[in-house]
Design a protein around this motif. Structure first.
Motif, PDB file in Angstrom:
ATOM      1  N   GLU C  77       8.190  10.199 -15.480  1.00  0.00           N
ATOM      2  CA  GLU C  77       7.360   9.787 -16.597  1.00  0.00           C
ATOM      3  C   GLU C  77       6.111  10.640 -16.576  1.00  0.00           C
ATOM      4  OE1 GLU C  77       6.567   5.402 -17.530  1.00  0.00           O
ATOM      5  OE2 GLU C  77       7.138   5.532 -15.438  1.00  0.00           O
ATOM      6  N   GLU C  78       5.713  11.074 -17.744  1.00  0.00           N
ATOM      7  CA  GLU C  78       4.506  11.882 -17.816  1.00  0.00           C
ATOM      8  C   GLU C  78       3.417  11.024 -18.425  1.00  0.00           C
ATOM      9  OE1 GLU C  78       5.752  15.599 -19.579  1.00  0.00           O
ATOM     10  OE2 GLU C  78       3.737  16.395 -19.242  1.00  0.00           O
ATOM     11  N   ILE C  79       2.285  10.897 -17.710  1.00  0.00           N
ATOM     12  CA  ILE C  79       1.197  10.115 -18.299  1.00  0.00           C
ATOM     13  C   ILE C  79      -0.065  10.945 -18.305  1.00  0.00           C
ATOM     14  CG2 ILE C  79       2.111   7.853 -17.717  1.00  0.00           C
ATOM     15  CD1 ILE C  79       0.298   7.902 -15.268  1.00  0.00           C
ATOM     16  N   LEU C  80      -1.050  10.501 -19.055  1.00  0.00           N
ATOM     17  CA  LEU C  80      -2.316  11.230 -19.135  1.00  0.00           C
ATOM     18  C   LEU C  80      -3.456  10.322 -18.702  1.00  0.00           C
ATOM     19  CD1 LEU C  80      -1.885  13.027 -22.557  1.00  0.00           C
ATOM     20  CD2 LEU C  80      -1.937  14.088 -20.303  1.00  0.00           C
ATOM     21  N   ILE C  81      -4.421  10.951 -18.043  1.00  0.00           N
ATOM     22  CA  ILE C  81      -5.551  10.196 -17.523  1.00  0.00           C
ATOM     23  C   ILE C  81      -6.821  10.795 -18.071  1.00  0.00           C
ATOM     24  CG2 ILE C  81      -6.844   9.698 -15.418  1.00  0.00           C
ATOM     25  CD1 ILE C  81      -4.095   9.960 -14.034  1.00  0.00           C
ATOM     26  N   ASP C  82      -7.762   9.932 -18.417  1.00  0.00           N
ATOM     27  CA  ASP C  82      -9.042  10.439 -18.880  1.00  0.00           C
ATOM     28  C   ASP C  82      -9.826  10.975 -17.692  1.00  0.00           C
ATOM     29  OD1 ASP C  82     -11.001  10.359 -21.301  1.00  0.00           O
ATOM     30  OD2 ASP C  82     -12.156   9.725 -19.543  1.00  0.00           O
ATOM     31  N   LYS C  83     -10.322  12.198 -17.810  1.00  0.00           N
ATOM     32  CA  LYS C  83     -10.936  12.838 -16.655  1.00  0.00           C
ATOM     33  C   LYS C  83     -12.232  12.145 -16.234  1.00  0.00           C
ATOM     34  CE  LYS C  83     -12.856  17.330 -15.394  1.00  0.00           C
ATOM     35  NZ  LYS C  83     -13.088  18.674 -15.944  1.00  0.00           N
ATOM     36  N   GLU C  84     -13.034  11.717 -17.208  1.00  0.00           N
ATOM     37  CA  GLU C  84     -14.341  11.140 -16.888  1.00  0.00           C
ATOM     38  C   GLU C  84     -14.205   9.777 -16.223  1.00  0.00           C
ATOM     39  OE1 GLU C  84     -17.284  12.571 -16.932  1.00  0.00           O
ATOM     40  OE2 GLU C  84     -16.073  14.330 -17.472  1.00  0.00           O
ATOM     41  N   THR C  85     -13.435   8.893 -16.865  1.00  0.00           N
ATOM     42  CA  THR C  85     -13.396   7.519 -16.381  1.00  0.00           C
ATOM     43  C   THR C  85     -12.249   7.279 -15.408  1.00  0.00           C
ATOM     44  OG1 THR C  85     -11.972   6.887 -18.197  1.00  0.00           O
ATOM     45  CG2 THR C  85     -14.340   6.719 -18.563  1.00  0.00           C
ATOM     46  N   GLY C  86     -11.239   8.118 -15.458  1.00  0.00           N
ATOM     47  CA  GLY C  86     -10.107   7.911 -14.574  1.00  0.00           C
ATOM     48  C   GLY C  86      -9.170   6.821 -15.056  1.00  0.00           C
ATOM     49  N   SER C  87      -9.332   6.416 -16.334  1.00  0.00           N
ATOM     50  CA  SER C  87      -8.423   5.371 -16.793  1.00  0.00           C
ATOM     51  C   SER C  87      -7.226   5.975 -17.505  1.00  0.00           C
ATOM     52  CB  SER C  87      -9.161   4.401 -17.724  1.00  0.00           C
ATOM     53  OG  SER C  87      -9.872   5.134 -18.682  1.00  0.00           O
ATOM     54  N   LEU C  88      -6.142   5.226 -17.493  1.00  0.00           N
ATOM     55  CA  LEU C  88      -4.896   5.681 -18.092  1.00  0.00           C
ATOM     56  C   LEU C  88      -5.054   5.723 -19.607  1.00  0.00           C
ATOM     57  CD1 LEU C  88      -1.837   6.239 -17.725  1.00  0.00           C
ATOM     58  CD2 LEU C  88      -1.502   3.795 -17.993  1.00  0.00           C
ATOM     59  N   LEU C  89      -4.643   6.829 -20.219  1.00  0.00           N
ATOM     60  CA  LEU C  89      -4.686   6.919 -21.676  1.00  0.00           C
ATOM     61  C   LEU C  89      -3.363   6.372 -22.197  1.00  0.00           C
ATOM     62  CD1 LEU C  89      -6.264  10.445 -21.897  1.00  0.00           C
ATOM     63  CD2 LEU C  89      -7.355   8.322 -22.594  1.00  0.00           C
ATOM     64  N   GLU C  90      -3.391   5.091 -22.586  1.00  0.00           N
ATOM     65  CA  GLU C  90      -2.159   4.411 -22.988  1.00  0.00           C
ATOM     66  C   GLU C  90      -1.542   5.080 -24.209  1.00  0.00           C
ATOM     67  OE1 GLU C  90      -0.612   1.922 -21.662  1.00  0.00           O
ATOM     68  OE2 GLU C  90      -2.025   1.012 -20.239  1.00  0.00           O
ATOM     69  N   GLY C  91      -0.239   5.204 -24.153  1.00  0.00           N
ATOM     70  CA  GLY C  91       0.485   5.634 -25.344  1.00  0.00           C
ATOM     71  C   GLY C  91       0.384   7.108 -25.684  1.00  0.00           C
ATOM     72  N   LEU C  92      -0.382   7.877 -24.915  1.00  0.00           N
ATOM     73  CA  LEU C  92      -0.462   9.308 -25.208  1.00  0.00           C
ATOM     74  C   LEU C  92       0.576  10.057 -24.376  1.00  0.00           C
ATOM     75  CD1 LEU C  92      -4.275  10.083 -25.467  1.00  0.00           C
ATOM     76  CD2 LEU C  92      -2.666   9.410 -27.233  1.00  0.00           C
ATOM     77  N   THR C  93       1.172  11.079 -24.962  1.00  0.00           N
ATOM     78  CA  THR C  93       2.114  11.912 -24.220  1.00  0.00           C
ATOM     79  C   THR C  93       1.583  13.338 -24.186  1.00  0.00           C
ATOM     80  OG1 THR C  93       3.323  12.572 -26.179  1.00  0.00           O
ATOM     81  CG2 THR C  93       4.054  10.558 -25.074  1.00  0.00           C
ATOM     82  N   THR C 111      -9.915  17.766 -20.276  1.00  0.00           N
ATOM     83  CA  THR C 111     -10.547  16.463 -20.406  1.00  0.00           C
ATOM     84  C   THR C 111      -9.499  15.382 -20.145  1.00  0.00           C
ATOM     85  OG1 THR C 111     -10.106  16.515 -22.763  1.00  0.00           O
ATOM     86  CG2 THR C 111     -12.309  17.190 -22.043  1.00  0.00           C
ATOM     87  N   MET C 112      -8.221  15.751 -20.315  1.00  0.00           N
ATOM     88  CA  MET C 112      -7.136  14.823 -20.005  1.00  0.00           C
ATOM     89  C   MET C 112      -6.337  15.399 -18.846  1.00  0.00           C
ATOM     90  SD  MET C 112      -5.592  14.045 -23.699  1.00  0.00           S
ATOM     91  CE  MET C 112      -6.553  13.354 -25.021  1.00  0.00           C
ATOM     92  N   LEU C 113      -6.106  14.582 -17.837  1.00  0.00           N
ATOM     93  CA  LEU C 113      -5.372  15.082 -16.686  1.00  0.00           C
ATOM     94  C   LEU C 113      -3.935  14.591 -16.730  1.00  0.00           C
ATOM     95  CD1 LEU C 113      -8.084  14.192 -14.039  1.00  0.00           C
ATOM     96  CD2 LEU C 113      -7.695  16.419 -15.064  1.00  0.00           C
ATOM     97  N   PRO C 114      -2.977  15.495 -16.672  1.00  0.00           N
ATOM     98  CA  PRO C 114      -1.584  15.063 -16.655  1.00  0.00           C
ATOM     99  C   PRO C 114      -1.180  14.547 -15.273  1.00  0.00           C
ATOM    100  CG  PRO C 114      -1.715  17.455 -16.690  1.00  0.00           C
ATOM    101  CD  PRO C 114      -3.119  16.938 -16.667  1.00  0.00           C
ATOM    102  N   LEU C 115      -0.334  13.518 -15.254  1.00  0.00           N
ATOM    103  CA  LEU C 115       0.159  12.978 -13.989  1.00  0.00           C
ATOM    104  C   LEU C 115       1.629  12.632 -14.182  1.00  0.00           C
ATOM    105  CD1 LEU C 115      -0.653  11.916 -11.119  1.00  0.00           C
ATOM    106  CD2 LEU C 115      -0.993   9.710 -12.185  1.00  0.00           C
ATOM    107  N   TYR C 116       2.441  12.957 -13.193  1.00  0.00           N
ATOM    108  CA  TYR C 116       3.864  12.652 -13.287  1.00  0.00           C
ATOM    109  C   TYR C 116       4.200  11.537 -12.321  1.00  0.00           C
ATOM    110  CZ  TYR C 116       3.829  17.250 -15.437  1.00  0.00           C
ATOM    111  OH  TYR C 116       3.550  18.313 -16.239  1.00  0.00           O
ATOM    112  N   ARG C 117       5.015  10.596 -12.779  1.00  0.00           N
ATOM    113  CA  ARG C 117       5.445   9.513 -11.890  1.00  0.00           C
ATOM    114  C   ARG C 117       6.940   9.615 -11.681  1.00  0.00           C
ATOM    115  NH1 ARG C 117       2.155   4.507 -14.495  1.00  0.00           N
ATOM    116  NH2 ARG C 117       3.599   4.887 -16.209  1.00  0.00           N
ATOM    117  N   TRP C 118       7.363   9.551 -10.429  1.00  0.00           N
ATOM    118  CA  TRP C 118       8.796   9.570 -10.117  1.00  0.00           C
ATOM    119  C   TRP C 118       9.224   8.134  -9.898  1.00  0.00           C
ATOM    120  CZ3 TRP C 118      12.513  13.349  -9.844  1.00  0.00           C
ATOM    121  CH2 TRP C 118      13.730  12.982  -9.269  1.00  0.00           C
ATOM    122  N   THR C 119      10.137   7.664 -10.705  1.00  0.00           N
ATOM    123  CA  THR C 119      10.550   6.268 -10.581  1.00  0.00           C
ATOM    124  C   THR C 119      12.010   6.177 -10.158  1.00  0.00           C
ATOM    125  OG1 THR C 119      11.026   6.302 -12.931  1.00  0.00           O
ATOM    126  CG2 THR C 119       8.942   5.339 -12.272  1.00  0.00           C
TER     127      THR C 119
END
Lengths: 204, 200, 249
Positions: C77-93, C111-119
């Motif tokens: 799963e690819e998710i994005l994180i806001d760089k300043e606050t570190g919170s998950l940017l819901e619904g953005l790909t 400004t947005m940090l990509p993060l990959y989750r292996w499930t």
């Protein structure tokens, strides 16, 4: 301070001739006399110092993905023209060289006399184009690009003048016939390059 | 026919672009760490050289002399961009290793030098052959240097292990000085064989 | 005569320009898709590598695009994180990453940090994110993977760099990358400074790996940018730890 580090790094540790092999052709061809070597070295510093920041601007505001965003036009902003960088850089370099030649001729005749014949040669010196390409590759900022350009030129100057001085010294040495000239120059360059390798131990 | 043959064979040894004409040294040194990269580089350069020689020779009678240099530059630069893009599309891994050096074919003096020295005075067919010959001469030196550097430096040739695995690899030939010295020695051998002596 | 000559020159120049530009733009337009596919496939393969997944099939040839896409669809799963606050940017790909950040060379330009989750079966097993920065003389790009407790590295891969072959370029070798597995970056409620040592770190050192001989500068570069990028993602990781109750934080 960071800029000074960059300068030291570019001149000594990552010398553009001795570590990257750029500008070899003119380095080999024009290192027979110290005077010509000095002239060419100065010209390279000069041209690199101008073209690096200029090409930085071109790349940042014209070519990069989304670089045209400043125009405010949606369609322009989504253009990625970076494949044009080679052709544009070389065009800029050629025209800058021509331009510098004209300006020097008109306003600084003594400098023109000194650099004169070397300027046109510089267009096809890969150190200049290489400088611009490396600057893009390494993602420098404007001040960094300027410092990088000038110090890469200084590195070239240092190498070619050193080479010319050594070649002058060995002119009457007894070198095997096949090795004379180019072959020997290469081997000396290799030894100089080993010398410059020692700088890589410097911690910046 | 004899002229054609001579045009191909001459640059291979007696008039080799690298060791005798001293053209295109930069890339010869920079990409020769591995045989694979040198091979692709030779291929790219030879194709660019053949095409540029052909095009410039075709244009030689209509080209205004005032803008001769800049026209040559434009033609060469376009060809190089083509080559660069084709490499990126079809040989992605190798193109990454060659990085900026494909771009530097533009300022590789062989291309410009042959355009100026040969293609401007000769008909297209002969120019094409000249491009091919010089490309071959360049490739020959590149492959020799790369073979030496890869075998001594890594113990492999074209990524195949040729020396026993216990061989540690010699770091010096991989670095810049090794390249300089190897080319120097090759020039020495080659010039002794063809008896060319340079008076300083 | 003079004017006629000049006109001829200009006409010639214009014709050459038009022909060359047409030629170049056509090739670029035709090949663009293929090039982008190559870059994308390369990126995905490297993400897989960081997660410690095989990147060759049973016969030893590299995975095809389809196979890679299949694994991606199943596990990643690819998710994005806001760089300043570190919170998950819901619904953005990844489609929503601003244009000028798509090819960002390091986290500095994002400004947005990509993060990959292996499930696996709906459970998150590993996280992975891009790391990049200056080595000795080039940008080094890689992916770092961390385990689900967010305290240990589970893998790392470097896929693009211009370091000296045989020296700095050893970063892409397995012996170097394997050292990272199991090293701890978070203990006692704090992010620990991780270090690539000059040479010869003990294998039981928790926060350091052994550098490459004769490539100290490359190692120093790694130390700087790994710590920098870890600190950025820590803003998000600390939130996860809190909700999951892992660690002392």
């Amino acid at each position: 301070m960071e800029l000074l580090n960059l300068a030291v790094k570019t001149i000594f540790i990552e010398n553009i001739v001795l570590a990257y092999f750029l500008g070899m052709c003119s380095f080999l061809a024009l290192s027979k006399k110290v005077e010509t070597a000095t002239g060419l070295g100065m010209a390279v510093i000069f041209v690199l110092g101008i073209t690096c920041p200029l090409n930085w601007g071109i790349n940042e505001y014209l070519l990069n993905d989304g670089a045209l965003a400043w125009t405010g036009n949606e369609q322009l902003a989504s253009l990625d023209l970076s494949f044009l960088n080679l052709i544009l850089f070389i065009a800029i370099i050629a025209s800058i060289v021509q331009f510098v030649e004209l300006v020097l001729d008109k306003y600084f005749p003594p400098l023109y006399q000194a650099l004169g014949i070397f300027l046109p040669l510089i267009t096809v010196n890969c150190a200049i184009l290489g400088g611009s390409l490396f600057m893009v590759e390494r993602d420098y900022t404007l001040p960094q690009a300027t410092v990088f350009g000038i110090s890469a030129g200084m590195g070239f100057f240092l190498a070619i003048v050193g080479m010319a001085a050594i070649r002058k010294k060995i002119r009457y040495s007894n070198i095997p016939p096949g090795l004379k000239g180019l072959g020997m120059t290469f081997i000396i360059t290799g030894l100089m390059s080993i010398g410059f390798l020692c700088f890589s131990g410097i911690k910046l | 026919m004899a002229k054609l043959k001579e045009t191909v064979l001459d640059p291979l040894s007696d008039n080799n672009p690298i060791t005798v004409q001293v053209l295109g040294i930069c890339s010869a040194l920079a990409v020769t760490i591995k045989v694979e990269t040198s091979f692709v580089m030779s291929l790219a350069l030879t194709s660019v050289l053949i095409c540029s020689n052909l095009i410039i020779s075709l244009l030689r009678n209509v080209m205004p002399s005032k803008i001769r240099m800049i026209v040559e530059m434009t033609v060469i630069a376009s060809l190089v961009i083509l080559a660069d893009n084709i490499l990126k599309a079809y040989m992605y891994d190798v193109s990454r290793q060659l990085s900026v050096f494909v771009g530097l074919i533009i300022t590789n003096c062989i291309v410009m030098g042959r355009a100026e020295a040969f293609a401007l005075q000769n008909p297209p067919r002969l120019s094409l052959v000249d491009g091919f010959g010089n490309g071959l001469g360049y490739s020959a030196i590149l492959i020799v240097v790369a073979s030496l550097r890869e075998v001594i430096g890594f113990g492999t040739w074209y990524n195949y292990q040729v020396l026993p695995l216990a061989y540690e690899g010699n770091g010096l030939v991989i670095l810049a000085p090794g390249a300089f010295i190897i080319i120097g020695l090759i020039i020495w051998i080659q010039r002794s064989v063809i008896h060319k002596v340079e008076e300083d | 005569m003079k004017i006629k000559e000049d006109l001829r020159t200009i006409r010639f120049a214009v014709i050459i320009c038009v022909i060359c530009s047409l030629l170049i733009s056509t090739t670029v337009a035709v090949l663009k898709q293929r090039q982008d596919d190559n870059v994308e496939l390369d990126r995905r393969i490297n993400v897989l590598k960081a997660f410690g997944q095989p990147i060759v099939d049973a016969e030893g040839s590299p995975l095809s695009k389809e196979a890679v896409d299949l694994v991606f669809a199943a596990h990643i799963e690819e998710i994005l994180i806001d760089k300043e606050t570190g919170s998950l940017l819901e619904g953005l790909t990844s489609e929503d990453i601003p244009r000028n950040e798509r090819n960002a060379k390091s986290s500095k330009d994002r400004t947005m940090l990509p993060l990959y989750r292996w499930t696996e079966n709906g459970e998150i097993v590993q996280y992975s994110f891009p790391v990049s920065g200056l080595g000795l003389w080039s940008m080094i790009y890689g992916y770092l993977a961390v385990d689900s407790t967010l305290t240990e590295f589970s893998g790392i891969t470097f896929y693009k760099h211009g370091e000296t072959p045989g020296m700095g370029a050893e970063v892409e070798k397995a012996w170097f990358q394997d050292q990272f597995k199991g090293k701890v970056f978070f203990t006692a409620g704090d992010l620990q400074r991780f270090e690539v040592k000059r040479e010869g770190a003990d294998s039981d050192e928790l926060h350091a790996v052994s550098g490459i001989s004769a490539a100290t500068m490359t190692g120093n570069g790694l130390t700087v940018f790994l710590n920098r990028d870890l600190a950025l993602y820590e803003r998000y990781f600390s939130k996860i730890r809190k909700t999951k109750g892992i660690g002392d934080g």
